[in-house]
Design an enzyme around this catalytic site. Sequence first.
Site, PDB file in Angstrom:
ATOM      1  N   ARG A   3      -5.157  -5.757  -5.705  1.00 47.58           N
ATOM      2  CA  ARG A   3      -6.512  -5.568  -5.154  1.00 47.58           C
ATOM      3  C   ARG A   3      -6.900  -4.087  -5.185  1.00 47.58           C
ATOM      4  O   ARG A   3      -6.124  -3.223  -4.799  1.00 47.58           O
ATOM      5  CB  ARG A   3      -6.572  -6.072  -3.716  1.00 47.58           C
ATOM      6  CG  ARG A   3      -7.915  -5.810  -3.058  1.00 47.58           C
ATOM      7  CD  ARG A   3      -7.999  -6.424  -1.691  1.00 47.58           C
ATOM      8  NE  ARG A   3      -7.197  -5.764  -0.694  1.00 47.58           N
ATOM      9  CZ  ARG A   3      -7.553  -4.676  -0.013  1.00 47.58           C
ATOM     10  NH1 ARG A   3      -8.714  -4.094  -0.263  1.00 47.58           N
ATOM     11  NH2 ARG A   3      -6.762  -4.168   0.906  1.00 47.58           N
ATOM     12  N   ARG A  43      -6.963  10.204   0.042  1.00 44.17           N
ATOM     13  CA  ARG A  43      -6.822  10.576  -1.377  1.00 44.17           C
ATOM     14  C   ARG A  43      -8.182  10.588  -2.065  1.00 44.17           C
ATOM     15  O   ARG A  43      -8.470  11.436  -2.908  1.00 44.17           O
ATOM     16  CB  ARG A  43      -5.877   9.603  -2.086  1.00 44.17           C
ATOM     17  CG  ARG A  43      -4.399   9.922  -1.836  1.00 44.17           C
ATOM     18  CD  ARG A  43      -3.491   8.838  -2.389  1.00 44.17           C
ATOM     19  NE  ARG A  43      -3.607   7.611  -1.623  1.00 44.17           N
ATOM     20  CZ  ARG A  43      -3.653   6.382  -2.131  1.00 44.17           C
ATOM     21  NH1 ARG A  43      -3.566   6.197  -3.436  1.00 44.17           N
ATOM     22  NH2 ARG A  43      -3.770   5.325  -1.343  1.00 44.17           N
ATOM     23  N   HIS A  62       0.450  -4.807   2.857  1.00 43.94           N
ATOM     24  CA  HIS A  62      -0.910  -4.465   3.271  1.00 43.94           C
ATOM     25  C   HIS A  62      -1.910  -5.614   3.124  1.00 43.94           C
ATOM     26  O   HIS A  62      -2.824  -5.747   3.918  1.00 43.94           O
ATOM     27  CB  HIS A  62      -1.376  -3.283   2.423  1.00 43.94           C
ATOM     28  CG  HIS A  62      -2.734  -2.798   2.773  1.00 43.94           C
ATOM     29  ND1 HIS A  62      -3.064  -2.415   4.055  1.00 43.94           N
ATOM     30  CD2 HIS A  62      -3.862  -2.616   2.026  1.00 43.94           C
ATOM     31  CE1 HIS A  62      -4.323  -2.024   4.069  1.00 43.94           C
ATOM     32  NE2 HIS A  62      -4.831  -2.145   2.864  1.00 43.94           N
ATOM     33  N   HIS A  63      -1.721  -6.440   2.119  1.00 41.65           N
ATOM     34  CA  HIS A  63      -2.753  -7.450   1.849  1.00 41.65           C
ATOM     35  C   HIS A  63      -2.119  -8.591   1.085  1.00 41.65           C
ATOM     36  O   HIS A  63      -1.321  -8.351   0.179  1.00 41.65           O
ATOM     37  CB  HIS A  63      -3.865  -6.814   1.002  1.00 41.65           C
ATOM     38  CG  HIS A  63      -5.056  -7.692   0.818  1.00 41.65           C
ATOM     39  ND1 HIS A  63      -5.234  -8.502  -0.277  1.00 41.65           N
ATOM     40  CD2 HIS A  63      -6.145  -7.887   1.592  1.00 41.65           C
ATOM     41  CE1 HIS A  63      -6.375  -9.157  -0.164  1.00 41.65           C
ATOM     42  NE2 HIS A  63      -6.942  -8.793   0.965  1.00 41.65           N
ATOM     43  N   ARG A 121      -2.966   0.859  -6.453  1.00 45.33           N
ATOM     44  CA  ARG A 121      -1.990   0.888  -5.365  1.00 45.33           C
ATOM     45  C   ARG A 121      -0.585   0.479  -5.804  1.00 45.33           C
ATOM     46  O   ARG A 121       0.406   1.050  -5.328  1.00 45.33           O
ATOM     47  CB  ARG A 121      -2.453  -0.053  -4.247  1.00 45.33           C
ATOM     48  CG  ARG A 121      -3.656   0.479  -3.555  1.00 45.33           C
ATOM     49  CD  ARG A 121      -4.208  -0.500  -2.576  1.00 45.33           C
ATOM     50  NE  ARG A 121      -5.301   0.132  -1.862  1.00 45.33           N
ATOM     51  CZ  ARG A 121      -6.023  -0.478  -0.947  1.00 45.33           C
ATOM     52  NH1 ARG A 121      -5.796  -1.737  -0.634  1.00 45.33           N
ATOM     53  NH2 ARG A 121      -6.992   0.164  -0.330  1.00 45.33           N
ATOM     54  N   HIS A 155       0.863  -1.198   0.000  1.00 42.99           N
ATOM     55  CA  HIS A 155       0.000   0.000   0.000  1.00 42.99           C
ATOM     56  C   HIS A 155       0.890   1.234   0.000  1.00 42.99           C
ATOM     57  O   HIS A 155       1.873   1.301   0.743  1.00 42.99           O
ATOM     58  CB  HIS A 155      -0.888  -0.025   1.247  1.00 42.99           C
ATOM     59  CG  HIS A 155      -2.016   0.956   1.207  1.00 42.99           C
ATOM     60  ND1 HIS A 155      -1.822   2.321   1.257  1.00 42.99           N
ATOM     61  CD2 HIS A 155      -3.363   0.776   1.105  1.00 42.99           C
ATOM     62  CE1 HIS A 155      -3.002   2.930   1.194  1.00 42.99           C
ATOM     63  NE2 HIS A 155      -3.947   2.019   1.102  1.00 42.99           N
TER      64      HIS A 155
HETATM   65  C1  FAD Z   1      -4.880  -1.336   8.079  1.00 39.72           C
HETATM   66  C2  FAD Z   1      -5.783  -2.009   7.095  1.00 39.72           C
HETATM   67  C3  FAD Z   1      -6.827  -1.294   6.501  1.00 39.72           C
HETATM   68  C4  FAD Z   1      -7.655  -1.899   5.558  1.00 39.72           C
HETATM   69  N1  FAD Z   1      -8.694  -1.197   5.011  1.00 39.72           N
HETATM   70  C5  FAD Z   1      -9.515  -1.803   4.116  1.00 39.72           C
HETATM   71  C6  FAD Z   1     -10.634  -1.119   3.563  1.00 39.72           C
HETATM   72  O1  FAD Z   1     -10.920   0.006   3.914  1.00 39.72           O
HETATM   73  N2  FAD Z   1     -11.393  -1.775   2.644  1.00 39.72           N
HETATM   74  C7  FAD Z   1     -11.123  -3.044   2.236  1.00 39.72           C
HETATM   75  O2  FAD Z   1     -11.840  -3.587   1.405  1.00 39.72           O
HETATM   76  N3  FAD Z   1     -10.096  -3.728   2.786  1.00 39.72           N
HETATM   77  C8  FAD Z   1      -9.300  -3.148   3.717  1.00 39.72           C
HETATM   78  N4  FAD Z   1      -8.276  -3.860   4.260  1.00 39.72           N
HETATM   79  C9  FAD Z   1      -8.174  -5.296   3.970  1.00 39.72           C
HETATM   80  C10 FAD Z   1      -9.252  -6.040   4.762  1.00 39.72           C
HETATM   81  O3  FAD Z   1      -9.410  -5.414   6.012  1.00 39.72           O
HETATM   82  C11 FAD Z   1      -8.906  -7.506   4.997  1.00 39.72           C
HETATM   83  O4  FAD Z   1      -8.486  -8.124   3.827  1.00 39.72           O
HETATM   84  C12 FAD Z   1     -10.140  -8.244   5.520  1.00 39.72           C
HETATM   85  O5  FAD Z   1     -10.695  -7.554   6.621  1.00 39.72           O
HETATM   86  C13 FAD Z   1      -9.788  -9.666   5.915  1.00 39.72           C
HETATM   87  O6  FAD Z   1     -10.909 -10.214   6.571  1.00 39.72           O
HETATM   88  P1  FAD Z   1     -10.897 -11.751   6.980  1.00 39.72           P
HETATM   89  O7  FAD Z   1     -12.146 -11.974   7.735  1.00 39.72           O
HETATM   90  O8  FAD Z   1     -10.604 -12.590   5.806  1.00 39.72           O
HETATM   91  O9  FAD Z   1      -9.626 -11.870   7.940  1.00 39.72           O
HETATM   92  P2  FAD Z   1      -9.329 -11.115   9.303  1.00 39.72           P
HETATM   93  O10 FAD Z   1     -10.246  -9.977   9.519  1.00 39.72           O
HETATM   94  O11 FAD Z   1      -7.878 -10.838   9.342  1.00 39.72           O
HETATM   95  O12 FAD Z   1      -9.714 -12.205  10.390  1.00 39.72           O
HETATM   96  C14 FAD Z   1      -9.042 -13.432  10.484  1.00 39.72           C
HETATM   97  C15 FAD Z   1      -9.095 -13.869  11.934  1.00 39.72           C
HETATM   98  O13 FAD Z   1      -8.640 -15.218  12.037  1.00 39.72           O
HETATM   99  C16 FAD Z   1      -7.857 -15.338  13.209  1.00 39.72           C
HETATM  100  N5  FAD Z   1      -7.001 -16.517  13.108  1.00 39.72           N
HETATM  101  C17 FAD Z   1      -5.886 -16.673  12.348  1.00 39.72           C
HETATM  102  N6  FAD Z   1      -5.362 -17.892  12.526  1.00 39.72           N
HETATM  103  C18 FAD Z   1      -6.161 -18.524  13.422  1.00 39.72           C
HETATM  104  C19 FAD Z   1      -6.121 -19.817  14.033  1.00 39.72           C
HETATM  105  N7  FAD Z   1      -5.143 -20.702  13.766  1.00 39.72           N
HETATM  106  N8  FAD Z   1      -7.093 -20.148  14.926  1.00 39.72           N
HETATM  107  C20 FAD Z   1      -8.093 -19.263  15.236  1.00 39.72           C
HETATM  108  N9  FAD Z   1      -8.155 -18.026  14.703  1.00 39.72           N
HETATM  109  C21 FAD Z   1      -7.211 -17.659  13.795  1.00 39.72           C
HETATM  110  C22 FAD Z   1      -7.094 -14.021  13.239  1.00 39.72           C
HETATM  111  O14 FAD Z   1      -6.554 -13.757  14.509  1.00 39.72           O
HETATM  112  C23 FAD Z   1      -8.176 -13.034  12.814  1.00 39.72           C
HETATM  113  O15 FAD Z   1      -8.898 -12.518  13.911  1.00 39.72           O
HETATM  114  C24 FAD Z   1      -7.439  -3.264   5.208  1.00 39.72           C
HETATM  115  C25 FAD Z   1      -6.411  -3.981   5.813  1.00 39.72           C
HETATM  116  C26 FAD Z   1      -5.589  -3.371   6.752  1.00 39.72           C
HETATM  117  C27 FAD Z   1      -4.490  -4.168   7.378  1.00 39.72           C
END
Ligand code: FAD
Length: 507
Positions: free
Chosen positions: A478, A314, A438-439, A335, A298
Amino acid sequence: MKKSGWSKWVIGAASLLLLSACGADGGTKASSSAASSSSESEVTSGASQQEYTDPAELKDQYDIVIVGAGGAGMAASLSAKDAGMNPVILEKMPIAGGNTLKSSGGMNASETKFQEAQGIEDSNEQFFEDTLKGGKGTNDQELLHYLVDNSASAIDWLDSMGITLDNISYSGGASVKRIHRPHDGSAVGTYLVDGLLRNIHEQEIPLFVNADVTKINETDGKVTGVNVKINGEEKEIAGDAVVVTTGGFGSNKELIEKYRPDLKGYVSTTSEGSTGDGIKMIEELGGATVDMDQIQVHPTVVQDTGMLISETVRGEGAILVNQQGERFYNELETRDNVSAAITDLPESYAYLIFDNALAGRAKQVDYYKEQGVVVEADTIEALAEKIDVDPATLKKTLDTWNQAVADKADKDFGRETAMDYDLTEGPFYAIQIAPGIHHTMGGVKINTKTQVLKEDGTPITGLYAAGEVTGGIHGQNRIGGNAVADIMVFGRQAGAQSSDYVKENGK
Ligand SMILES: Cc1cc2nc3c(=O)[nH]c(=O)nc-3n(C[C@H](O)[C@H](O)[C@H](O)COP(=O)(O)OP(=O)(O)OC[C@H]3O[C@@H](n4cnc5c(N)ncnc54)[C@H](O)[C@@H]3O)c2cc1C
């Protein structure tokens, strides 16, 4: 109302978010730091509260075991519950939310009722084309069609649960206003996680934290449950289906280096739990992966903390300047391209420049100010002096930009979006940024039913995955706002599909 099965652990989500903001070592340090800080958080944070199920309530068997309590896992649990199932969520960290909690921009969706009400003309085809272009044509097109076609109904589904994303803006790579945010324009993450947790509580879905899933069990080619380490004790939990929603691997330095040696030493914006556990466990069962080397960098990350400065800044009209005080690129390009343009500067960093009116439209700026990363001055010239840029040059850059906004024509860099507002209202602000990890766009291979696929393309029976743990949908880059769309659309689908499977095949 407090349910009897929920423990009295109450943690301020925003405070813990700050605690985990810099984590990038792939270890389990946050468990102790967050746990030991929880009482402090209760006192200091007026932010959202999270409550979890008492570990003593953990049963030996559930219809569906969901691994990971980020947005995808929570969405899956709610749609499974809607389908009449008895799901459980196991989360290894001391709080729920993962990267979702950190999401600072919003969620992309096309043909929504909110776009229509605001006169924004968009279509699923345009959303598809923008995403395919952003991903350099390498996206899994079946998954992408499913995403765009179901994005508006995901917005409606969230709205029906009291999670209303009706403030719409631009994000990089989008040809129209498509990124949906909370009504006041604030960060989507805490609002979304709060709302999902509220519904999970209301639906009495058990959610255990400090519950680290170490293995997915399989018998005769059929997934049968997981092994989990909870409060230091190993347990086997049976499930008729398992949904893996463990997120990406942006905080696992070893995996980053394995797939992208060139990113060694990069700062990361991702949460401490983003260690790729789900990918490793699924690979052990013979699951296929895709695009593992596609790791998104990012462009706007504060280097000493790994704090992301949202694309919203932005998207609401900020510009980027170099140490000479000059613009150098179209800030609303994708990005990867903006990151490369910054890295190519002799200083390898840049400044985001914006004004007071923008700070009012992008509420995240309040948080950035609290964190001490924003330089502020009453005039552009005074701001330039504070960041060691030639005042006359920065003034000229702002004047030229404001004229471009008035003319709706950026002759210098061809920017066409996020030109609704000029930058004329003091005080003025600068944030020094450079690219950071970032991703992780790669992950396990799924089909549109979220079934996890083997190398030969056949599904692993009873195993589903959604969210950042999966790969293919974003291709090589992405678009901002598409990950939250991904976790809501496919998290919901994983809950529904695993429920159908259990109804047909469960005990
Ligand atoms: C700072 C930041 C800002 C972002 N802003 C945006 C945005 O504005 N818009 C957008 O579209 N995307 C954004 N993204 C990307 C997006 O947030 C993520 O890709 C998305 O939220 C991932 O969701 P998820 O449910 O797949 O995983 P996560 O939300 O990461 O959840 C996965 C969970 O699984 C848990 N876990 C992992 N391994 C294990 C295990 N072995 N046992 C039990 N639990 C486990 C983790 O601890 C975590 O809580 C951003 C990312 C970041 C880092």
